[in-house]
Design a protein around this motif. Structure first.
Motif, PDB file in Angstrom:
ATOM      1  N   ALA A 188       0.851  -1.189   0.000  1.00 37.65           N
ATOM      2  CA  ALA A 188       0.000   0.000   0.000  1.00 37.65           C
ATOM      3  C   ALA A 188       0.891   1.244   0.000  1.00 37.65           C
ATOM      4  N   LEU A 189       0.621   2.162  -0.925  1.00 37.45           N
ATOM      5  CA  LEU A 189       1.398   3.394  -1.030  1.00 37.45           C
ATOM      6  C   LEU A 189       0.690   4.533  -0.309  1.00 37.45           C
ATOM      7  N   PRO A 190       1.425   5.593   0.059  1.00 37.86           N
ATOM      8  CA  PRO A 190       0.829   6.694   0.845  1.00 37.86           C
ATOM      9  C   PRO A 190      -0.324   7.401   0.149  1.00 37.86           C
ATOM     10  N   ASP A 191      -0.388   7.367  -1.182  1.00 42.70           N
ATOM     11  CA  ASP A 191      -1.435   8.082  -1.917  1.00 42.70           C
ATOM     12  C   ASP A 191      -2.706   7.258  -2.085  1.00 42.70           C
ATOM     13  N   GLY A 192      -2.711   6.031  -1.565  1.00 38.81           N
ATOM     14  CA  GLY A 192      -3.869   5.166  -1.728  1.00 38.81           C
ATOM     15  C   GLY A 192      -3.719   4.160  -2.853  1.00 38.81           C
ATOM     16  N   SER A 193      -2.681   4.270  -3.646  1.00 43.11           N
ATOM     17  CA  SER A 193      -2.408   3.290  -4.702  1.00 43.11           C
ATOM     18  C   SER A 193      -1.905   1.994  -4.076  1.00 43.11           C
ATOM     19  N   THR A 194      -2.033   0.895  -4.813  1.00 44.56           N
ATOM     20  CA  THR A 194      -1.485  -0.383  -4.351  1.00 44.56           C
ATOM     21  C   THR A 194      -0.662  -1.016  -5.465  1.00 44.56           C
ATOM     22  N   ILE A 195       0.329  -1.785  -5.051  1.00 44.42           N
ATOM     23  CA  ILE A 195       1.171  -2.518  -5.999  1.00 44.42           C
ATOM     24  C   ILE A 195       1.247  -3.959  -5.520  1.00 44.42           C
ATOM     25  N   GLU A 196       0.911  -4.887  -6.387  1.00 47.67           N
ATOM     26  CA  GLU A 196       1.045  -6.307  -6.069  1.00 47.67           C
ATOM     27  C   GLU A 196       2.303  -6.827  -6.752  1.00 47.67           C
ATOM     28  N   LEU A 197       3.220  -7.339  -5.945  1.00 42.67           N
ATOM     29  CA  LEU A 197       4.502  -7.828  -6.464  1.00 42.67           C
ATOM     30  C   LEU A 197       4.466  -9.332  -6.663  1.00 42.67           C
ATOM     31  N   ALA A 198       4.969  -9.781  -7.821  1.00 38.82           N
ATOM     32  CA  ALA A 198       5.116 -11.208  -8.074  1.00 38.82           C
ATOM     33  C   ALA A 198       6.366 -11.723  -7.366  1.00 38.82           C
ATOM     34  N   LEU A 210      11.167  -3.210  -6.308  1.00 38.10           N
ATOM     35  CA  LEU A 210      10.916  -1.856  -6.796  1.00 38.10           C
ATOM     36  C   LEU A 210      11.264  -0.843  -5.723  1.00 38.10           C
ATOM     37  N   SER A 211      11.423   0.405  -6.171  1.00 37.70           N
ATOM     38  CA  SER A 211      11.674   1.514  -5.261  1.00 37.70           C
ATOM     39  C   SER A 211      10.650   2.606  -5.530  1.00 37.70           C
ATOM     40  N   VAL A 212      10.306   3.366  -4.478  1.00 37.50           N
ATOM     41  CA  VAL A 212       9.264   4.389  -4.560  1.00 37.50           C
ATOM     42  C   VAL A 212       9.863   5.740  -4.198  1.00 37.50           C
ATOM     43  N   ASP A 213       9.518   6.762  -5.007  1.00 36.91           N
ATOM     44  CA  ASP A 213       9.992   8.122  -4.746  1.00 36.91           C
ATOM     45  C   ASP A 213       8.819   9.077  -4.977  1.00 36.91           C
ATOM     46  N   PHE A 214       8.154   9.469  -3.883  1.00 38.98           N
ATOM     47  CA  PHE A 214       7.010  10.377  -3.966  1.00 38.98           C
ATOM     48  C   PHE A 214       7.438  11.770  -3.521  1.00 38.98           C
ATOM     49  N   THR A 215       7.079  12.776  -4.326  1.00 39.90           N
ATOM     50  CA  THR A 215       7.311  14.172  -3.963  1.00 39.90           C
ATOM     51  C   THR A 215       5.989  14.918  -4.044  1.00 39.90           C
ATOM     52  N   ALA A 216       6.041  16.236  -3.805  1.00 42.67           N
ATOM     53  CA  ALA A 216       4.821  17.045  -3.856  1.00 42.67           C
ATOM     54  C   ALA A 216       4.272  17.154  -5.274  1.00 42.67           C
ATOM     55  N   SER A 217       5.126  16.911  -6.273  1.00 42.04           N
ATOM     56  CA  SER A 217       4.682  17.089  -7.659  1.00 42.04           C
ATOM     57  C   SER A 217       4.730  15.825  -8.504  1.00 42.04           C
ATOM     58  N   MET A 218       5.285  14.744  -7.978  1.00 46.10           N
ATOM     59  CA  MET A 218       5.480  13.542  -8.787  1.00 46.10           C
ATOM     60  C   MET A 218       5.412  12.283  -7.932  1.00 46.10           C
ATOM     61  N   ARG A 219       4.799  11.234  -8.491  1.00 46.86           N
ATOM     62  CA  ARG A 219       4.831   9.899  -7.873  1.00 46.86           C
ATOM     63  C   ARG A 219       5.631   8.996  -8.809  1.00 46.86           C
ATOM     64  N   ARG A 220       6.800   8.601  -8.359  1.00 44.25           N
ATOM     65  CA  ARG A 220       7.726   7.852  -9.210  1.00 44.25           C
ATOM     66  C   ARG A 220       8.019   6.500  -8.584  1.00 44.25           C
ATOM     67  N   VAL A 221       7.903   5.442  -9.410  1.00 46.26           N
ATOM     68  CA  VAL A 221       8.223   4.082  -8.980  1.00 46.26           C
ATOM     69  C   VAL A 221       9.204   3.496  -9.988  1.00 46.26           C
ATOM     70  N   VAL A 222      10.223   2.823  -9.502  1.00 46.21           N
ATOM     71  CA  VAL A 222      11.185   2.153 -10.380  1.00 46.21           C
ATOM     72  C   VAL A 222      11.048   0.646 -10.168  1.00 46.21           C
ATOM     73  N   LEU A 223      10.610  -0.064 -11.209  1.00 45.12           N
ATOM     74  CA  LEU A 223      10.544  -1.533 -11.147  1.00 45.12           C
ATOM     75  C   LEU A 223      11.910  -2.061 -11.562  1.00 45.12           C
ATOM     76  N   GLN A 224      12.594  -2.645 -10.626  1.00 47.63           N
ATOM     77  CA  GLN A 224      13.976  -3.062 -10.860  1.00 47.63           C
ATOM     78  C   GLN A 224      14.108  -4.527 -11.264  1.00 47.63           C
ATOM     79  N   GLU A 225      13.106  -5.319 -10.926  1.00 51.29           N
ATOM     80  CA  GLU A 225      13.217  -6.753 -11.180  1.00 51.29           C
ATOM     81  C   GLU A 225      11.834  -7.380 -11.106  1.00 51.29           C
ATOM     82  N   GLY A 226      11.548  -8.336 -11.982  1.00 51.24           N
ATOM     83  CA  GLY A 226      10.347  -9.139 -11.869  1.00 51.24           C
ATOM     84  C   GLY A 226       9.112  -8.536 -12.504  1.00 51.24           C
ATOM     85  N   GLU A 227       7.985  -8.604 -11.784  1.00 55.33           N
ATOM     86  CA  GLU A 227       6.682  -8.228 -12.333  1.00 55.33           C
ATOM     87  C   GLU A 227       5.826  -7.628 -11.232  1.00 55.33           C
ATOM     88  N   ALA A 228       4.940  -6.687 -11.620  1.00 55.38           N
ATOM     89  CA  ALA A 228       4.072  -6.049 -10.631  1.00 55.38           C
ATOM     90  C   ALA A 228       2.778  -5.589 -11.288  1.00 55.38           C
TER      91      ALA A 228
END
Length: 340
Positions: free
Chosen positions: A145-155, A160-178
């Protein structure tokens, strides 16, 4: 899971190991090996590591593993009618001598050794998601569960890594599937970076899979914009998918969402998929390595449905359907080879 490729120099050294272990090895073979060993300082280091690898994989050659490289022999003068050396065929010796193919059994063991090249520490450090914010173990499936109410299901075996700012929600999928279910917030775009591409959610639910040679984006609700350097962005709508790799973006086509999302229900579904891609998926749920002794096996087409919780049963089913021989050298190393 992205496949780990062995160092080509170590792989070549292992093939020399096979040649030199052959009882019919000739003086010319040894001379050709010596030329290869002296051609580059890296060859000697590769040879040393290859011997360690050879010993690790099931103690394949206990008498051979601790031998030093053979001493440099005198250059022999071939006798009339003598057979050519194992490593002397022109196809295998463009500039520096390379070992020629030997028996299927010996290549089987060589391939197994190649699969164990990376020591445990090196293997861990090479994983792309080592320092990820979120990661799953082999066979694990987890929802974040992410702070904005979004969800990510990881296989399984995903990161992955998450980088949320006041103007952007950025996620980096580094390996696998989501699978992403994104909360609507037009003031803060939700962007997923996966390999060389960017996927911007337009208030949507979608799946991203990092494959061995391509990234697949499939949309189940609303749409996303997929952008890639060197290619115009495309809009992918619900029920559609697109594939991309470095500099190449495929045409948008219809997606089989039941197949794409089967992993969310502990299933893997394939339709005319390459065996190499099937192996990569099974490794995420079984752990260890599954290697092939013949690269042609990896292109064999596979159609079927498998339970992710019974990956070994899936391997046996594939072996039976495709006439492939299975060897389990350890709990973590499975080798597939053509049946004789």
């Amino acid at each position: 899971m992205q496949e780990q490729h062995p160092d080509p120099l170590i792989e070549e050294a292992l093939r020399w190991s096979v040649v030199l272990k052959n009882r019919s090895v000739s003086a010319d073979d040894r001379a050709a090996f010596d030329r290869w060993l002296q051609a580059d300082p890296r060859h000697e280091a590769a040879w040393t590591q290859a011997q360690q690898v050879w010993m690790r994989v099931g103690k394949i050659g206990p008498a051979f593993a601790n031998r030093a490289p053979p001493p440099k022999p005198r250059q022999p003068t071939p006798a009339p009618g003598a057979r050519p050396p194992l490593a002397a065929t022109p196809a295998m010796r463009p500039a520096v001598s390379r070992p020629a193919p030997v028996s299927r059994r010996r290549l089987f063991f060589a391939a197994a050794a190649v699969a164990a090249i990376a020591a445990p520490t090196a293997l861990v450090l090479s994983r792309p998601g080592l320092f990820a914010d979120q990661r799953t173990a082999v066979g694990e499936r987890r929802t974040v569960a992410l702070p904005d109410g979004s969800t990510i299901e990881l296989a399984g075996a995903s990161a992955l890594s998450v980088d949320f700012t006041a103007s952007m929600r950025r996620v980096v999928l580094q390996e696998g599937e989501a699978f992403f279910n994104v909360a609507h917030d037009p003031a803060r775009p939700f962007v997923v970076e996966a390999a060389s591409g960017h996927v911007q959610a337009l208030g949507t639910a979608f799946d991203i899979k990092l494959g061995a040679d391509a990234v697949v984006v499939a949309v189940s609700e609303q749409s996303v914009e997929v952008s890639l350097a060197g290619a115009p962005p495309v809009i992918v709508r619900d029920g559609q998918q697109v594939r991309y790799r470095a500099g190449q973006l495929s045409a948008v086509r219809e997606a089989d969402l039941a197949q794409v999302q089967a992993w969310r229900h502990d299933r893997l579904v394939f339709q005319e998929a390459k065996l190499g891609d099937v192996i990569a998926d099974l490794e995420r749920y079984r752990g260890g390595r599954i290697v092939t002794t013949d690269s042609r096996l990896r292109d064999m087409p596979v159609s079927g449905e498998f339970d992710t919780r019974q990956a070994d049963a899936a391997i046996d089913t594939l072996a039976s359907a495709l006439s492939i021989r299975v060897r389990r050298l350890t709990d973590f190393l499975v080798v597939l080879s053509p049946k004789a």
